[in-house]
Scaffold this motif. Structure first.
Motif, mmCIF file in Angstrom:
data_model
loop_
_atom_site.group_PDB
_atom_site.id
_atom_site.type_symbol
_atom_site.label_atom_id
_atom_site.label_comp_id
_atom_site.label_asym_id
_atom_site.label_seq_id
_atom_site.Cartn_x
_atom_site.Cartn_y
_atom_site.Cartn_z
ATOM 1 N N GLU A 222 0.823 -1.208 0.000
ATOM 2 C CA GLU A 222 0.000 0.000 0.000
ATOM 3 C C GLU A 222 0.857 1.258 0.000
ATOM 4 O OE1 GLU A 222 -3.677 0.593 0.060
ATOM 5 O OE2 GLU A 222 -3.096 -1.183 -1.087
ATOM 6 N N MET A 223 1.943 1.218 0.755
ATOM 7 C CA MET A 223 2.846 2.368 0.823
ATOM 8 C C MET A 223 3.425 2.670 -0.561
ATOM 9 S SD MET A 223 6.221 2.719 3.246
ATOM 10 C CE MET A 223 7.019 1.317 2.456
ATOM 11 N N MET A 224 3.875 1.631 -1.270
ATOM 12 C CA MET A 224 4.445 1.828 -2.603
ATOM 13 C C MET A 224 3.376 2.321 -3.587
ATOM 14 S SD MET A 224 7.546 1.169 -2.012
ATOM 15 C CE MET A 224 8.200 1.222 -3.673
ATOM 16 N N ARG A 225 2.150 1.806 -3.448
ATOM 17 C CA ARG A 225 1.071 2.248 -4.340
ATOM 18 C C ARG A 225 0.772 3.729 -4.145
ATOM 19 N NH1 ARG A 225 -4.099 3.347 -3.940
ATOM 20 N NH2 ARG A 225 -4.198 2.698 -1.751
ATOM 21 N N LEU A 226 0.658 4.153 -2.885
ATOM 22 C CA LEU A 226 0.369 5.553 -2.598
ATOM 23 C C LEU A 226 1.500 6.462 -3.089
ATOM 24 C CD1 LEU A 226 -1.157 5.162 0.966
ATOM 25 C CD2 LEU A 226 -2.376 5.903 -1.083
ATOM 26 N N ALA A 227 2.748 5.997 -2.907
ATOM 27 C CA ALA A 227 3.890 6.790 -3.360
ATOM 28 C C ALA A 227 3.877 6.945 -4.878
ATOM 29 C CB ALA A 227 5.192 6.153 -2.897
ATOM 30 N N SER A 228 3.505 5.871 -5.596
ATOM 31 C CA SER A 228 3.446 5.945 -7.061
ATOM 32 C C SER A 228 2.349 6.886 -7.536
ATOM 33 C CB SER A 228 3.227 4.553 -7.647
ATOM 34 O OG SER A 228 1.944 4.059 -7.290
ATOM 35 N N GLU A 229 1.314 7.061 -6.697
ATOM 36 C CA GLU A 229 0.229 7.996 -7.022
ATOM 37 C C GLU A 229 0.509 9.396 -6.489
ATOM 38 O OE1 GLU A 229 -3.268 6.212 -5.437
ATOM 39 O OE2 GLU A 229 -3.207 4.474 -6.786
ATOM 40 N N LEU A 230 1.749 9.600 -6.000
ATOM 41 C CA LEU A 230 2.204 10.891 -5.476
ATOM 42 C C LEU A 230 1.448 11.309 -4.212
ATOM 43 C CD1 LEU A 230 2.651 12.900 -8.819
ATOM 44 C CD2 LEU A 230 4.269 11.386 -7.658
ATOM 45 N N LYS A 231 0.864 10.357 -3.509
ATOM 46 C CA LYS A 231 0.194 10.654 -2.233
ATOM 47 C C LYS A 231 1.205 10.410 -1.111
ATOM 48 C CE LYS A 231 -4.320 9.282 -4.055
ATOM 49 N NZ LYS A 231 -5.464 8.330 -3.927
ATOM 50 N N PHE A 232 2.156 11.330 -0.999
ATOM 51 C CA PHE A 232 3.309 11.100 -0.138
ATOM 52 C C PHE A 232 2.968 11.157 1.353
ATOM 53 C CE2 PHE A 232 5.218 12.873 -4.104
ATOM 54 C CZ PHE A 232 5.843 11.704 -4.506
ATOM 55 N N GLU A 233 2.025 11.994 1.743
ATOM 56 C CA GLU A 233 1.668 12.076 3.157
ATOM 57 C C GLU A 233 1.035 10.768 3.628
ATOM 58 O OE1 GLU A 233 -0.662 15.461 4.111
ATOM 59 O OE2 GLU A 233 0.832 16.911 3.434
ATOM 60 N N GLU A 234 0.091 10.222 2.809
ATOM 61 C CA GLU A 234 -0.529 8.948 3.178
ATOM 62 C C GLU A 234 0.509 7.820 3.172
ATOM 63 O OE1 GLU A 234 -1.553 11.063 0.961
ATOM 64 O OE2 GLU A 234 -3.752 11.212 0.823
ATOM 65 N N ALA A 235 1.448 7.857 2.208
ATOM 66 C CA ALA A 235 2.500 6.831 2.141
ATOM 67 C C ALA A 235 3.407 6.912 3.362
ATOM 68 C CB ALA A 235 3.320 7.007 0.859
ATOM 69 N N GLN A 236 3.719 8.135 3.809
ATOM 70 C CA GLN A 236 4.567 8.306 4.990
ATOM 71 C C GLN A 236 3.872 7.757 6.232
ATOM 72 O OE1 GLN A 236 7.781 9.434 5.172
ATOM 73 N NE2 GLN A 236 7.640 8.778 7.305
#
Length: 611
Positions: A222-236
């Motif tokens: 999930e972290m990698m998916r969010l990062a690929s979608e540029l949702k960096f706060e949720e990924a962090q």
């Protein structure tokens, strides 16, 4: 350590000086043998030493130090285990100096209740109602983090309704705010079946048992998916949860709700000594640790000595064994005792802790004996070397040789000397290779050994019992040829050590010897090899530096050896001569020659920079 230990017994001073650098619990006793303080430590040696190496701001601590007559300690795998063990021992013995400093607090657990729709929450009280308790957590913040993580992952109920099938049939439930926020599936109104709800509970139990791999894989994906979608706060945010799960430990070796009252006997079996550690576990916590030492007289087997230890504990402490965890079954039958040889789980972990304490006791006893009689340790280590290297006498005098050259320039060799296992630096020697042209390590080794031992024999000096050459079969063969030509073959033991895998080569053997990586023999050989390398490299660098200086100054027209030596005595290095002004150089050799030296050195420097 300090004046605080000057008036303590020799046994206490030795125990403190030989404490291990591991997590554990330390126990202080007064002159009457009463436990007066129990403390935990991430590093036993550092923590206990801190009591005795300074004055303390708190008067009570100074009084405690003065009252200490003896100490004991228990080593454990982790700092969390030390915290748990400290808590259980304080509750068991109520030491005088702990009473005012610690209340009778208990560490938190996470409970999965025994209900139709179970709840999951933090508690400090354990009730025997069929609920499952996980922990304890020595850091309440970690418990809260795990609970919050579970709540975010799974929609579990938090209400205190006694939800039963009858409750659901009567329709007394009412949907609350948690349902509308999506944090509950409406258990109280039957909107989720018990079967579906228990899928969440089983996933929660996996997390609490430490079976977190699947959850961590999910978080990472999930972290990698969010990062690929540029949702960096949720990924962090997910990354933070992932890090928490990495650090998370759901249960302790020392305190376990799955273990009741048991006794554990771990031992360390040595050729001449047998150490047995006894752990008494009550209600899942360790409350007592005792280690016994037995000297073998007639090569008694471990099973027999284990029986003696169990009988000693039973009679001296008044313990009645019921369930005993051991590595091997004793040779004596104990009435109504169930022996367990664990293969996995908490009981195996406890057995390993007990064995570790038995081993630590042996190490402590050996070190105390050797500290009081250093010669005994020296003889033991040298005897081990004698056996490992198949020697007829103790290697009290060892010499090690190493060659050093860079691209064949300024070849040198070093000889370091150890006496009784320790460096004798006044006997170190270095050699400038004289007869060998080019980088030939084998011929260089032969030349150095020939020169070294020819001279020792001519001067009637003592010869070593062991020679070590840094290198494999080639260097060893060259060294053996040298000894053969000067008539010392067979009179001095000789081995070679290869750098890559630390293998030891003997003359005439095609296959090397691999010594245990933790053996004291290999440590001494490595120390010799490293010293020879360091000593040789230092000499080689000095020689290269000196030759470079001489060659540059000698290349200047009109500068002879007398002028060169005067300049070096005054400025000490070529670098300082380069940095000097013409006037400063002129003080040594006159204005005209100084200008020539200044111009030539700076021209050479500029050429080197351009290259």
């Amino acid at each position: 350590m300090s004046r605080y230990l000057d008036y303590k017994s020799q046994d206490l001073r030795d125990k403190i000086s030989l404490l291990p650098d591991t997590p554990g619990v330390y126990i202080y006793y007064n002159a009457e043998g009463t436990i007066i303080y129990v403390g935990k430590a991430k590093n036993l040696k550092r923590r206990v030493s801190s009591y005795f190496n300074r004055d303390h701001d708190v008067l009570r601590t100074n009084l405690l130090v003065k009252a200490i007559a003896d100490m004991n300690y228990i080593v454990v795998p982790t700092e969390q285990d030390a915290l748990n063990l400290e808590s259980s021992l304080i509750k068991e013995y109520q030491p005088h100096y702990n009473v005012l400093l610690k209340d009778d607090k208990s560490y938190p657990f996470i409970v999965v209740t025994n209900e139709y729709f179970p709840r999951v929450f933090i508690t400090r009280q354990t009730i025997k109602d069929g609920s499952k308790y996980y922990g304890p957590y020595t850091d309440a913040a970690v418990a809260k983090t795990v609970i919050n993580l579970i709540k975010e992952l799974y929609p579990l109920r938090t209400c205190r309704h006694a939800i039963t099938p009858d409750f659901l049939k009567k329709g007394k439930g009412r949907l609350c705010l948690e349902y509308h926020l999506g944090r509950c599936k409406g258990c109280c109104t039957g909107l989720i079946s018990q079967t579906d709800y228990f899928q969440y509970i089983e996933a929660v139990r996996q997390i609490l048992r430490g079976e977190t791999r699947s959850l961590m894989e999910y978080l990472k994906t999930e972290m990698m998916r969010l990062a690929s979608e540029l949702k960096f706060e949720e990924a962090q945010a997910l990354k933070d949860k992932y890090k928490i799960m990495e650090r998370y430990q759901s249960k302790s070796v020392i305190v376990s709700q799955t273990i009741g009252d048991i006794d554990v006997f771990g031992y360390d079996d040595n050729v001449s000594d047998f150490y047995v550690n006894y752990l008494h576990v009550r209600d899942g916590v360790v409350v007592k640790s005792v280690t016994l030492q037995y000297k073998r007289r007639l090569d008694e087997p471990a099973e027999e000595l284990l029986s003696l230890a169990m009988n000693e504990i039973q009679s001296s402490l008044g313990v009645k064994f019921r369930e005993v965890v051991v590595r091997t079954i004793p040779d004596t039958e104990f009435e109504n005792v169930n022996f367990i040889i664990p293969q996995r789980g908490d009981k195996l972990h406890l057995l390993e802790v007990s064995e570790k304490n038995a081993l630590q006791k042996r190490v402590e006893v050996v070190k105390i004996v050797e500290k009081r009689d250093p010669e005994k340790r020296t003889n033991r280590v040298l005897k081990q070397m004698q056996d490992d290297f198949r020697m007829s006498e103790l290697p009290r005098h060892i010499e090690c040789f190493d060659n050093s050259n860079i691209q064949g320039t300024n070849p040198v060799a070093s000889c370091v000397v150890f006496r009784d296992g320790k460096p004798s630096k006044k006997d170190y020697r270095h050699f400038n290779i004289k007869t060998v042209v080019g980088p030939d390590d084998f011929a260089s080794m032969k030349e150095v050994l020939t020169r070294r031992y020819t001279r020792l024999m001519q001067e009637g000096q003592e010869l070593p019992q062991l020679i070590i050459v840094d290198g494999g079969k080639g260097q060893l063969s060259a060294a053996v040829e040298a000894l053969d030509e000067i008539g010392l073959r067979g009179k001095i033991a000789i081995v070679g050590i290869a750098k890559r895998l630390e293998e030891i080569y003997f003359p005439g053997d095609s296959f090397p010897l691999y010594i245990n990586k933790n053996s004291e023999t290999l440590r001494i050989v490595q120390h010799l090899r490293d010293e020879a390398h360091r000593f040789g490299i230092t000499h080689h660098r000095n020689r290269r530096s000196k030759s470079q200086i001489i060659s540059e100054l000698d290349s200047i027209e009109g500068v002879g050896s007398a002028t060169r030596d005067k300049l070096l005595r005054h400025f000490h290095s070529l670098k300082k001569i380069r940095e000097a002004t013409v006037d400063q150089i002129a003080i040594i050799c006159g204005r005209v020659k100084a200008q020539v030296i200044y111009d030539t050195l700076h021209r050479l420097e500029n050429q080197e920079s351009a290259e």
